[in-house]
Structures are given as C-alpha cells and as structure tokens.
Design a protein around this motif. Structure first.
Motif, PDB file in Angstrom:
ATOM      1  N   LEU A  28       1.441  -1.341   0.005  1.00 48.95           N
ATOM      2  CA  LEU A  28       0.066  -0.222   0.405  1.00 48.95           C
ATOM      3  C   LEU A  28       0.803   1.408   0.074  1.00 48.95           C
ATOM      4  CD1 LEU A  28      -2.734  -0.601   2.472  1.00 48.95           C
ATOM      5  CD2 LEU A  28      -3.377  -0.279  -0.227  1.00 48.95           C
ATOM      6  N   ILE A  29       2.089   1.413   0.239  1.00 49.29           N
ATOM      7  CA  ILE A  29       2.651   2.564   0.864  1.00 49.29           C
ATOM      8  C   ILE A  29       3.386   2.733  -0.741  1.00 49.29           C
ATOM      9  CG2 ILE A  29       4.517   3.702   2.049  1.00 49.29           C
ATOM     10  CD1 ILE A  29       2.392   2.879   3.388  1.00 49.29           C
ATOM     11  N   VAL A  30       4.146   1.534  -1.293  1.00 47.57           N
ATOM     12  CA  VAL A  30       4.142   1.504  -2.071  1.00 47.57           C
ATOM     13  C   VAL A  30       3.214   2.283  -3.803  1.00 47.57           C
ATOM     14  CG1 VAL A  30       5.669   0.310  -4.791  1.00 47.57           C
ATOM     15  CG2 VAL A  30       5.682  -0.098  -1.876  1.00 47.57           C
ATOM     16  N   VAL A  31       2.127   1.941  -3.333  1.00 43.25           N
ATOM     17  CA  VAL A  31       1.031   2.108  -4.045  1.00 43.25           C
ATOM     18  C   VAL A  31       0.879   3.743  -4.118  1.00 43.25           C
ATOM     19  CG1 VAL A  31      -1.235   2.382  -4.695  1.00 43.25           C
ATOM     20  CG2 VAL A  31      -0.032  -0.111  -4.593  1.00 43.25           C
ATOM     21  N   LEU A  32       0.788   3.781  -2.998  1.00 43.27           N
ATOM     22  CA  LEU A  32       0.964   5.281  -2.332  1.00 43.27           C
ATOM     23  C   LEU A  32       1.875   6.270  -3.172  1.00 43.27           C
ATOM     24  CD1 LEU A  32      -0.143   5.685   1.098  1.00 43.27           C
ATOM     25  CD2 LEU A  32      -1.487   6.442  -0.827  1.00 43.27           C
ATOM     26  N   PHE A  33       3.071   6.185  -3.288  1.00 43.32           N
ATOM     27  CA  PHE A  33       4.171   7.562  -4.080  1.00 43.32           C
ATOM     28  C   PHE A  33       3.818   6.711  -5.256  1.00 43.32           C
ATOM     29  CE2 PHE A  33       6.656   5.975  -0.277  1.00 43.32           C
ATOM     30  CZ  PHE A  33       6.860   8.013  -0.127  1.00 43.32           C
ATOM     31  N   SER A  34       3.269   5.568  -6.396  1.00 42.70           N
ATOM     32  CA  SER A  34       3.266   5.525  -7.527  1.00 42.70           C
ATOM     33  C   SER A  34       1.927   6.811  -8.525  1.00 42.70           C
ATOM     34  CB  SER A  34       2.138   4.037  -7.997  1.00 42.70           C
ATOM     35  OG  SER A  34       2.366   4.117  -8.830  1.00 42.70           O
ATOM     36  N   TYR A  35       0.690   6.529  -6.828  1.00 38.16           N
ATOM     37  CA  TYR A  35      -0.048   7.324  -7.540  1.00 38.16           C
ATOM     38  C   TYR A  35       0.019   8.894  -7.154  1.00 38.16           C
ATOM     39  CZ  TYR A  35      -3.872   4.173  -7.932  1.00 38.16           C
ATOM     40  OH  TYR A  35      -3.802   2.510  -9.005  1.00 38.16           O
ATOM     41  N   PHE A  36       1.007   9.735  -6.656  1.00 45.29           N
ATOM     42  CA  PHE A  36       1.862  10.698  -6.502  1.00 45.29           C
ATOM     43  C   PHE A  36       2.130  10.981  -7.621  1.00 45.29           C
ATOM     44  CE2 PHE A  36       5.998  13.756  -5.701  1.00 45.29           C
ATOM     45  CZ  PHE A  36       5.656  13.940  -4.895  1.00 45.29           C
ATOM     46  N   PHE A  37       3.570  10.413  -8.337  1.00 48.62           N
ATOM     47  CA  PHE A  37       3.752  10.500  -9.043  1.00 48.62           C
ATOM     48  C   PHE A  37       2.623  10.571 -10.464  1.00 48.62           C
ATOM     49  CE2 PHE A  37       7.514   8.682  -7.054  1.00 48.62           C
ATOM     50  CZ  PHE A  37       8.293  10.147  -7.719  1.00 48.62           C
ATOM     51  N   PHE A  38       1.717   9.537 -10.103  1.00 49.07           N
ATOM     52  CA  PHE A  38       0.758   9.352 -11.305  1.00 49.07           C
ATOM     53  C   PHE A  38      -0.154  11.452 -12.094  1.00 49.07           C
ATOM     54  CE2 PHE A  38       0.196   4.863 -11.682  1.00 49.07           C
ATOM     55  CZ  PHE A  38       0.467   4.262 -12.911  1.00 49.07           C
ATOM     56  N   ALA A  39      -0.407  11.290 -10.233  1.00 46.47           N
ATOM     57  CA  ALA A  39      -1.073  12.772  -9.899  1.00 46.47           C
ATOM     58  C   ALA A  39       0.006  13.805 -11.185  1.00 46.47           C
ATOM     59  CB  ALA A  39      -1.656  13.381  -8.788  1.00 46.47           C
ATOM     60  N   LEU A  40       1.165  13.511 -10.513  1.00 50.05           N
ATOM     61  CA  LEU A  40       1.897  14.711 -11.139  1.00 50.05           C
ATOM     62  C   LEU A  40       1.819  14.318 -12.601  1.00 50.05           C
ATOM     63  CD1 LEU A  40       4.308  16.900 -10.255  1.00 50.05           C
ATOM     64  CD2 LEU A  40       5.839  15.175 -10.351  1.00 50.05           C
ATOM     65  N   HIS A  41       2.015  13.315 -12.389  1.00 51.02           N
ATOM     66  CA  HIS A  41       2.152  13.285 -14.674  1.00 51.02           C
ATOM     67  C   HIS A  41       0.385  14.168 -15.014  1.00 51.02           C
ATOM     68  CE1 HIS A  41       0.681  11.207 -17.560  1.00 51.02           C
ATOM     69  NE2 HIS A  41       1.951  10.725 -18.121  1.00 51.02           N
ATOM     70  N   ASP A  42      -0.453  13.799 -13.965  1.00 51.82           N
ATOM     71  CA  ASP A  42      -1.418  14.065 -15.327  1.00 51.82           C
ATOM     72  C   ASP A  42      -1.564  16.197 -15.207  1.00 51.82           C
ATOM     73  OD1 ASP A  42      -2.916  11.573 -15.533  1.00 51.82           O
ATOM     74  OD2 ASP A  42      -3.459  11.361 -13.912  1.00 51.82           O
ATOM     75  N   ALA A  43      -1.034  16.022 -13.945  1.00 49.92           N
ATOM     76  CA  ALA A  43      -0.913  17.975 -14.118  1.00 49.92           C
ATOM     77  C   ALA A  43      -0.116  18.341 -14.812  1.00 49.92           C
ATOM     78  CB  ALA A  43       0.010  17.873 -12.276  1.00 49.92           C
ATOM     79  N   MET A  44       1.008  17.887 -15.627  1.00 54.53           N
ATOM     80  CA  MET A  44       2.051  18.313 -16.562  1.00 54.53           C
ATOM     81  C   MET A  44       1.187  17.693 -17.770  1.00 54.53           C
ATOM     82  SD  MET A  44       5.478  16.127 -15.242  1.00 54.53           S
ATOM     83  CE  MET A  44       6.395  16.463 -16.571  1.00 54.53           C
ATOM     84  N   VAL A  45       0.452  17.048 -18.028  1.00 52.93           N
ATOM     85  CA  VAL A  45      -0.464  17.255 -18.870  1.00 52.93           C
ATOM     86  C   VAL A  45      -0.861  18.331 -18.956  1.00 52.93           C
ATOM     87  CG1 VAL A  45      -2.373  15.692 -20.108  1.00 52.93           C
ATOM     88  CG2 VAL A  45      -0.654  14.469 -19.907  1.00 52.93           C
ATOM     89  N   LYS A  46      -2.384  18.224 -18.098  1.00 51.26           N
ATOM     90  CA  LYS A  46      -3.231  19.599 -18.243  1.00 51.26           C
ATOM     91  C   LYS A  46      -2.652  20.748 -18.831  1.00 51.26           C
ATOM     92  CE  LYS A  46      -6.536  22.438 -15.483  1.00 51.26           C
ATOM     93  NZ  LYS A  46      -7.104  22.009 -13.604  1.00 51.26           N
ATOM     94  N   VAL A  47      -1.280  21.275 -18.525  1.00 45.87           N
ATOM     95  CA  VAL A  47      -0.484  22.341 -19.340  1.00 45.87           C
ATOM     96  C   VAL A  47      -0.151  22.290 -20.577  1.00 45.87           C
ATOM     97  CG1 VAL A  47       2.039  22.825 -18.211  1.00 45.87           C
ATOM     98  CG2 VAL A  47       1.217  22.470 -16.896  1.00 45.87           C
ATOM     99  N   LEU A  48       0.389  21.282 -21.263  1.00 50.38           N
ATOM    100  CA  LEU A  48       0.659  20.439 -22.216  1.00 50.38           C
ATOM    101  C   LEU A  48      -0.443  20.752 -23.386  1.00 50.38           C
ATOM    102  CD1 LEU A  48       3.454  18.468 -21.923  1.00 50.38           C
ATOM    103  CD2 LEU A  48       3.797  20.146 -22.764  1.00 50.38           C
ATOM    104  N   VAL A  49      -1.685  20.419 -22.549  1.00 52.63           N
ATOM    105  CA  VAL A  49      -2.596  20.106 -23.659  1.00 52.63           C
ATOM    106  C   VAL A  49      -3.966  21.494 -23.720  1.00 52.63           C
ATOM    107  CG1 VAL A  49      -3.447  18.003 -23.061  1.00 52.63           C
ATOM    108  CG2 VAL A  49      -4.581  19.238 -21.394  1.00 52.63           C
TER     109      VAL A  49
END
Length: 314
Positions: A28-49
């Motif tokens: 679960l702890i590892v997955v929490l870090f995973s979704y942190f990077f997923f959220a950062l990824h989506d924020a970067m996408v929002k800037v680009l689109v």
C-alpha cells in the motif's frame, strides 16, 4: 543493463522490508508513492493540452518510456514481453489502457472536471467487485466499508452536477470499467512478467497508435514544452513500476482505496501549479478519503501482526 532494473526493484524491496506490517501494508505504501507520480504526471499533461493535442503528447511520452525501458531493462524486454506465456493478457491490458486513456481525455473536452473525476473514480469500487470472482480474493467487510467511505469522499470533494451531454458521461463510465479490468489483468500477470517488460509493451502500442495520427495534428513543440513531454515519460515509468511492485505485494481489492489518494494529490498540484484553492467541501471529502485509506492500512498492519503471532505460536 539488467543490473539497473534489479537495482530499482531491489531498492523498492529494501524500503518495503523496512516498513511495518504485512506485505499488503508495505504494498500500500509503495502504491501511494505511485499515485503521487501519476497525479504529477496528470498535472503536467494539463499544462500541455492547452496548446498541443493529446496524441502528440502521448507519442513523445511513450517514446521516452520505450528508450528508458531499453536502457534500463536491456534488449530482453522485447523478447520477454512479446514472447511471454502471458503476452495475450499483456497485449489485452495494453489495448484496454489505450482505450481508457482516449475515452477519458476525449470526454474531458465536454464535462466539467468535478463530473469527470467523480465518474472515473468509480473504478476502485469496480476493481473490488471484480477481484472476488476473477482473482479469488476475499474482500473483507472492512475493505467494503473503506471503499464506500472513500467514494463518499470523492463525491463531496468533486461536487458533481448534472451532465449536459450523456455520451461523454457514458464514455467516462466505460473508461472506469476498462481501467478496472486492466488493473485486474495487471494483478494476474505481475508475478509472471517484470515491470519493465509490461511497461515496454504498453508504451510500444501507444507509440505506434499515436504515431499514426501525427501527420494530421503535429505541432512542433517549443523547447520547454518538449522537455515537459519528455519528463512525462520519466514520471509515467516511475509511477507504473511502483504500481506493479505494489500489486505484487498487495491484493487488488486492498490497493483499490489507495487510488483515491490521486484525487488528493490533484488538489495539491492544482493549487501549486494553477492556483486553484479547494473549498470546504473538498477538505471534507479529503478527510473521508484519508479515513478510507487509513482504515485499510491499519487493518493490514494488524493482520500482519496477527499472522506473525500465529506463526510463532507452538
């Protein structure tokens, strides 16, 4: 090259062993870090689109992922991924992930963000429902309660309103179902195929599909935009590898509530990057979501302690 991959996986396992509780709790702890990077990824996408089409962004992102996988995983990622006994499920997961991506971001043009997020965050509930019959996992009562609390938190935080277009709503709902099934497939093949192999095959499919559309929509990116697109590939690779490692440790129905943490990170990045200030409903919803994840984590830690006591008893 293989040592680089083993080093990454070894680092994840080393950190996991240092955490308290059962393998599920560590996952679960590892997955929490995973979704942190997923959220950062989506924020970067929002800037680009705002300036570039999604297939172009996804093409450059996927190209970066392919290069990373070949560099860190070696040429073996090609043969292992394409000739694995579970390649059918892997290719199915790749196609489903691509379809879910296209449905989700196409619908984003027509729906308000709260509507979009609320509908799509039904996927953890769908995963919990599928995990029983498809994976043989026992979904305990505490997990069902945690999932329900988490989804109530999503509803409060997103404050959905009536959709003005039925087709985009159906598309997002379909994306949630498809993503849930892709997560089930990930769980089924996680023990058979290494993380780099899975990520490589999926990125290649994205690369080919999105590359076919470039002659019709290509817009030469500026240097800052290009660097941001390349960064997407790095963020995506880290997030996917962490998620795969977490899935190896914890059951899919246990991990499902952790997906709600991605919503919290989206609020954080929304404020830091776009200046969006959450209102009281969002903070209340965030409290429910944190309670949901905390219930599962504490439950798993306690279960791990009970299991250790049972093994130590004569």
């Amino acid at each position: 090259m293989v040592r680089a991959e083993n080093g990454f996986a070894g680092l994840i396992r080393l950190v996991g062993r240092a955490l308290p509780g059962s393998p599920s709790a560590r996952g679960l702890i590892v997955v929490l870090f995973s979704y942190f990077f997923f959220a950062l990824h989506d924020a970067m996408v929002k800037v680009l689109v705002a300036r570039y089409d999604a297939p172009e962004i996804l093409f450059i992102r996927s190209l970066t992922v392919v290069v990373l996988c070949l560099t860190l995983g070696g040429r073996g990622v090609v043969t292992r991924g394409l000739f694995s006994p579970v390649r059918g499920k892997l290719l199915t997961r790749a196609v489903l992930t691509l379809i879910a991506w296209l449905l989700y971001y196409s619908s984003a043009r027509y729906l308000e963000l709260p509507q979009l997020i609320t509908i799509y965050f039904a996927s953890p509930l769908i995963i919990a429902v599928m995990a029983g019959p498809m994976l043989g996992e026992k979904v305990t009562a505490i997990r069902w309660v945690a999932l329900a609390i988490g989804f109530v938190g999503v509803l409060l935080a997103a404050r959905p309103h009536g959709a003005s277009h039925i087709l985009p709503v159906l598309c997002v709902g379909a994306a949630a179902v498809i993503w849930a099934y892709a997560m089930i497939l990930m769980r089924q093949i996680a023990s058979e195929l290494r993380g780099f192999d899975q990520v490589f095959v999926i990125a290649v499919l994205f690369l080919i599909t999105c590359g076919a559309s470039l002659p019709f929509l290509w817009k030469t990116p500026s240097l800052p935009a290009l660097l941001l697109m390349l960064s997407l590939g790095i963020m995506s690779t880290i997030a996917q590898l962490l998620l795969i490692e977490g899935v190896k440790l914890a059951q899919a129905s246990v991990i499902a509530p952790m997906e709600f943490s991605g919503l919290l990170w989206s609020f954080v990045f929304g404020y830091l990057i776009f200046g969006d200030i959450p209102n009281a409903d969002i903070f209340l919803g965030a409290g429910f979501i944190l309670l949901s994840g905390g219930m599962v984590v504490i439950s798993e830690i306690r279960q791990g302690r009970r299991n250790r006591l049972l093994r130590q008893s004569p």
